[in-house]
Write an enzyme that holds these catalytic residues in place. Structure first.
Site, mmCIF file in Angstrom:
data_model
loop_
_atom_site.group_PDB
_atom_site.id
_atom_site.type_symbol
_atom_site.label_atom_id
_atom_site.label_comp_id
_atom_site.label_asym_id
_atom_site.label_seq_id
_atom_site.Cartn_x
_atom_site.Cartn_y
_atom_site.Cartn_z
ATOM 1 N N ASP A 35 -5.312 -1.323 -17.205
ATOM 2 C CA ASP A 35 -5.643 -0.655 -15.935
ATOM 3 C C ASP A 35 -4.893 0.669 -15.786
ATOM 4 O OD1 ASP A 35 -3.545 -2.752 -15.730
ATOM 5 O OD2 ASP A 35 -3.213 -1.861 -13.761
ATOM 6 N N ARG A 58 -2.359 13.272 -6.334
ATOM 7 C CA ARG A 58 -2.618 13.413 -7.773
ATOM 8 C C ARG A 58 -3.976 14.063 -7.978
ATOM 9 N NH1 ARG A 58 -1.267 7.663 -10.618
ATOM 10 N NH2 ARG A 58 -3.152 6.964 -9.571
ATOM 11 N N GLY A 110 0.795 -1.231 0.000
ATOM 12 C CA GLY A 110 0.000 0.000 0.000
ATOM 13 C C GLY A 110 0.824 1.276 0.000
HETATM 14 P P1 AMP Z 1 0.746 -0.552 -11.592
HETATM 15 O O1 AMP Z 1 1.249 -1.519 -12.612
HETATM 16 O O2 AMP Z 1 1.817 0.101 -10.763
HETATM 17 O O3 AMP Z 1 -0.163 0.462 -12.181
HETATM 18 O O4 AMP Z 1 -0.079 -1.381 -10.492
HETATM 19 C C1 AMP Z 1 -0.879 -2.495 -10.784
HETATM 20 C C2 AMP Z 1 -1.714 -2.853 -9.584
HETATM 21 O O5 AMP Z 1 -0.900 -3.124 -8.448
HETATM 22 C C3 AMP Z 1 -2.684 -1.786 -9.130
HETATM 23 O O6 AMP Z 1 -3.839 -2.442 -8.664
HETATM 24 C C4 AMP Z 1 -1.949 -1.116 -8.009
HETATM 25 O O7 AMP Z 1 -2.810 -0.476 -7.098
HETATM 26 C C5 AMP Z 1 -1.256 -2.285 -7.369
HETATM 27 N N1 AMP Z 1 -0.039 -1.904 -6.635
HETATM 28 C C6 AMP Z 1 1.154 -1.532 -7.152
HETATM 29 N N2 AMP Z 1 2.028 -1.275 -6.164
HETATM 30 C C7 AMP Z 1 1.380 -1.473 -4.994
HETATM 31 C C8 AMP Z 1 1.737 -1.372 -3.616
HETATM 32 N N3 AMP Z 1 2.958 -1.035 -3.230
HETATM 33 N N4 AMP Z 1 0.785 -1.668 -2.707
HETATM 34 C C9 AMP Z 1 -0.455 -2.036 -3.065
HETATM 35 N N5 AMP Z 1 -0.850 -2.162 -4.328
HETATM 36 C C10 AMP Z 1 0.048 -1.893 -5.290
HETATM 37 MG MG MG Z 2 -1.647 1.304 -12.306
#
Ligand code: AMP
Ligand code: MG
Length: 499
Positions: free
Chosen positions: A262, A186, A136
């Site tokens: 996403d 953001r 998180g």
């Molecule tokens: P991203 O590829 O960084 O856009 O993230 C893909 C997914 O992973 C999304 O659902 C993000 O919210 C989740 N995510 C990425 N990093 C974290 C983190 N450190 N803690 C919780 N969720 C994460």
């Molecule tokens: Mg993302």
């Protein structure tokens, strides 16, 4: 600290005027929850331009109440914090449910510039039901990169989510090494993603799919209501915006790095800055994300990936659109919209005011020269503006960037002929080119220098770099070094999905 849904701060309702935004939707679309506080938060940086959009001042943001609120340690009056659910395709594969795993929306604030209200989202504000196995949190390093690049893109005139401020905390976060925590605030009219629609489609929950589409249309695409099939019109418009967005990326050499569905904004904004990069030594196959070994999201692939992602959106909207033909017709606009936009942008980049049949070949020829010589993308286009039609003997500063000078000379002959045909005037052409070819972009090494200083609690370079990038098209003689080629050590830099 309590984690109940009611705690507030000294930030009064009238200071932010928070309204509901996404929280208007039924509860199935999100989870209401509080951010998780971080110990001893401190101010890292703020964007005066982003603050101005919502009527805040950067000085005010340094105030401890705002630092606490935008770290998630306290919640402003009127906020209804939530994490949204979405799904998506990651690297071409259906990934199922994702969602805001570390981002929490507080609500939306009125825009002071007449635009849509802007949602305030705290990225890195703690675990949510969608965190899966992650913590998180966001690290200071990637938060600085996102903050600077959001504001740099806005200054380049490219649609993007904005970054209002960064706060930090020494609470450790484990990535490849031990790092510290940060939260980026953001702003965007909406953070709804292509994957938000895919989520309901893949669950066969078409009622929710319709509620979401109606929310997006009514709030952000109200003009489309008039259409016989507003959902087809929505797909067409998002497809068009996406094609234009990717064309704008290509024209400044921006690579997103993780173009999963996403991370695709339903508003056509650049969204979720992770392992992005700006092209330096030109190689169309360049991959900016160390995790992307296959190069799915390379520079050359971005345009076609944009289309692929629109297909994923089209698939998800199909039950609302009701016909495969209409869905395909909306998607079919992508190529023509992309081609038209990139053509205009590239004409402007090389200073052509008119369009001729052979221009495509001329432009392709230039990219071939750049490819063979691995020429620095930003410097090259900027310096091309100095070319004088009748004075090839003054080409030296430009030729100095090129390995295979004979190739450049041959191309420049054709370019000069073309410029003569439209009676191009050197000074006027240079002025026009300088307005579209930035001198300053967020090179990885520049970000890295600012990050390393910030990790030692010196945030001055973040502020300085932001100031330089806010005026990317201006000559800034005192900041010439920020336009320099990357130093040797920069070739060791790797950015990955780890953030
Ligand atoms: P991203 O590829 O960084 O856009 O993230 C893909 C997914 O992973 C999304 O659902 C993000 O919210 C989740 N995510 C990425 N990093 C974290 C983190 N450190 N803690 C919780 N969720 C994460
Ligand atoms: Mg993302």
């Amino acid at each position: 600290m309590s984690n109940e849904l009611t705690w507030t701060t000294t930030i009064k309702a009238e200071q932010l005027n928070l309204a509901n935004g996404f929280a208007e939707l039924p509860p199935a679309f999100y989870t209401r929850l509080m951010p998780t506080p971080l110990p001893d938060p401190y101010f890292v940086a703020a964007s005066a331009r982003a603050a101005e959009l919502v009527g805040l001042s950067p000085e005010l943001l340094r105030n401890e109440d705002f630092v606490a609120a935008f770290t998630g340690n306290a919640v402003p009056e009127g906020a209804k914090p939530l994490a949204a659910v979405y799904s998506g395709h990651q690297f071409g594969v259906w990934a199922g449910q994702l969602g805001d795993g570390r981002a929490i929306v507080l609500g939306s604030v009125p825009s002071k510039t007449g635009g849509h209200p802007l949602e305030l989202q705290l990225k890195g504000a703690g675990m949510t039901p969608y965190s899966r196995h992650a913590d998180g949190r966001a690290v200071l390093r990637s938060s600085i990169r996102e903050f600077l690049c959001s504001e740099a893109m806005a200054a380049l005139g490219i649609p993007t989510t904005r970054a209002l401020m960064i706060t930090g905390s020494d609470r450790p976060v484990i990535r490849e090494t031990m790092e510290t925590s940060a939260v980026v605030t953001r702003m965007a009219p909406s953070f709804v993603r292509f994957g938000s629609f895919e989520h309901w489609f893949y669950r066969n929950q078409f009622d929710e799919l319709r509620v979401l589409a109606d929310y997006v249309i009514d709030n952000f695409y109200a003009g489309l209501r008039e259409h016989a099939n507003p959902y087809a019109a929505l797909l067409r418009e998002v497809t068009r915006r996406t094609a234009h967005l990717v064309a704008q990326w290509q024209a400044v050499g921006f690579m997103h790095g993780v173009l999963n569905t996403d991370n695709m904004s339903i508003l056509g904004l650049t969204l979720d800055y992770g392992p992005f990069g700006f092209m330096e030594a030109f190689d169309s196959r360049h991959i900016c994300n160390h995790t992307d070994q296959q190069g799915r999201y390379s520079y050359a692939n971005q345009p076609q990936i944009g289309h692929w992602n629109c297909y994923a959106l089209g698939q998800a909207l199909l039950p609302l659109i009701g016909s495969v033909e209409e869905t395909e017709a909306a998607l079919a606009d992508y190529q023509a919209e992309f081609a038209m936009k990139i053509d205009h942008l590239l004409h402007a980049k090389i200073g052509l005011a008119t369009f001729e049949d052979g221009d495509r070949e001329l432009i392709d020829g230039l990219f071939a020269v750049m490819q063979n010589s691995h020429v620095d993308f930003t410097q090259f286009f900027r310096k091309l503006g100095n070319l004088q039609v009748e004075h090839p003997e003054h080409d030296e500063p430009l030729r100095d960037l090129i390995l295979h000078r004979d190739e450049f000379d041959a191309w420049a002959l054709r370019y000069r002929e073309r410029l003569r045909r439209e009676q191009s005037v050197d000074g006027a052409r240079k002025a026009a080119m300088d307005r579209v070819n930035p001198k300053y972009v967020l090179r990885n090494y520049l970000a890295q220098v600012a990050i390393e200083k910030a990790q030692r609690k010196d945030f001055s370079e973040v502020e300085k770099l932001l100031a330089v990038l806010e005026n990317p098209f201006d000559e800034q003689p005192e900041n010439e070094q920020y336009a320099a080629l990357p130093p040797d050590w920069a070739s060791e830099l790797e950015v990955s999905c780890s953030s």
